[in-house]
Design an enzyme around this catalytic site. Structure first.
Site, mmCIF file in Angstrom:
data_model
loop_
_atom_site.group_PDB
_atom_site.id
_atom_site.type_symbol
_atom_site.label_atom_id
_atom_site.label_comp_id
_atom_site.label_asym_id
_atom_site.label_seq_id
_atom_site.Cartn_x
_atom_site.Cartn_y
_atom_site.Cartn_z
ATOM 1 C CG HIS A 1 -1.982 0.823 1.017
ATOM 2 N ND1 HIS A 1 -1.265 2.618 1.123
ATOM 3 C CD2 HIS A 1 -3.175 0.802 1.946
ATOM 4 C CE1 HIS A 1 -3.093 2.568 1.031
ATOM 5 N NE2 HIS A 1 -3.946 1.872 1.573
ATOM 6 C CD GLU B 1 -2.940 1.209 -2.288
ATOM 7 O OE1 GLU B 1 -3.393 -0.511 -2.213
ATOM 8 O OE2 GLU B 1 -3.391 2.394 -2.520
#
Ligand code: BG6
Length: 296
Positions: free
Chosen positions: A159, A263
């Site tokens: 992330h 991500e």
């Protein structure tokens, strides 16, 4: 170099030539800093980030495992990002030798408590490496170590929060013409029409079956981030914009202007591992002057 940060948590600092460095917290196996040769920070971490379990650190590279977002019954983004990892002092050989001397191997295994909420034993090995040219490389190896003969499935994301000059000044290239699920519209499926992604409002999408290379072009900084990924077909692009920024307690009201998440992920098709099987997911980040970036 292993140190105790002012917030009481342990972190490892990797250094290379010049001022290139990387910091990784054992809490979450979480990279919180990646600096270029001038010592300039390339990742975004919120000024309001809470460095205290069980809250995940807001910024850097949280690891979403064994679940991305709410694709399942676990807490959002799974539990790996809020567990204390250990340093793996005796890692098995990594498939690809790396040229860097600056790396650290971390490991996560489920506790008894974890097995109650996700009944699968696994060994998660994470190598974080800083290349001699300043690239940041993360390799995740997840093995099904269960003795009960059962497979398990998971979704996953690195992330990554990138630090940018201004959200209105950047574009993300490499995702054009692809299908995506729009998290802001009940995950309905659309096809990207633009020739690059630009930001004018909240954006939260899962691009599917993406190329292994994505670029984030920051015109004002004259810098391009190149994201290369392996084993991770999808890519999430997220910016909370003003309203969601205000609603997040660990995020400044205006900070959405200085960050974007791109991500590398495996979401649409979960990864399944039979007992004894191992999966590898790689992320390689570089920051190059835009004039050097040809798009190829
Ligand atoms: C993104 C999701 O990956 O993470 C967003 O697509 C979510 O929907 C964001 O809001 C942040 O999640 P969290 O749990 O760290 O606040």
């Amino acid at each position: 170099e292993r140190v105790k940060a002012a917030n009481g948590l342990e972190k490892v600092i990797l250094r290379e030539v010049r001022k290139n460095s990387v910091e990784v917290y054992l809490y979450g196996g979480h990279v919180t800093s990646w600096k270029d040769e001038h010592g300039e920070e390339l990742l975004f971490v919120s000024n309001k980030a809470i460095f205290k379990p069980p809250k995940a650190i807001r910024g850097g590279i949280p690891i979403c495992f064994p679940q991305f977002s709410n694709f399942g019954h676990l807490e959002a983004h799974g539990f790996a990002r809020n567990r204390i990892w250990t340093v793996d002092t005796d890692p098995p050989p990594f498939p690809v030798p790396i040229s860097s001397r600056a790396y650290i191997d971390l490991m996560l295994k489920p506790t008894e408590e974890d097995l109650k909420i996700w009944p699968h034993s696994f060994e998660y090995r994470l190598r974080v490496a800083l290349g001699p040219g300043g690239d940041l490389m993360l390799t995740s190896r997840i093995r099904n170590t269960s003795a009960d003969g059962k497979s398990f499935s998971f979704t996953f994301a690195y992330h990554t929060y990138f630090s940018i000059s201004d959200i209105s000044e950047i574009r993300v290239e490499g995702l054009e013409t692809l299908d995506y699920l729009d998290n802001l519209q009940d995950r309905a499926r659309f096809t990207e029409q633009g020739d690059a992604i630009v930001f004018e409002s909240e954006l939260d999408r899962i691009y599917l079956g993406t190329p292994s290379k994505i670029a984030i072009i920051d015109h004002e900084k004259k810098r391009t981030f190149v994201v290369r990924k392996g084993g991770l077909p999808d890519a999430v692009v997220w910016n909370p914009w003003d309203k969601k920024a205000k609603a997040m307690s660990d995020f400044g009201d205006d900070e959405y202007k200085r960050m974007v998440c791109v991500e590398a992920a495996a979401i649409e098709k979960p990864i399944t591992l039979k007992p004894g099987e191992e999966w590898t997911g790689k992320l390689e980040l570089s920051a190059v002057p835009s004039s050097y970036y040809s798009g190829q």
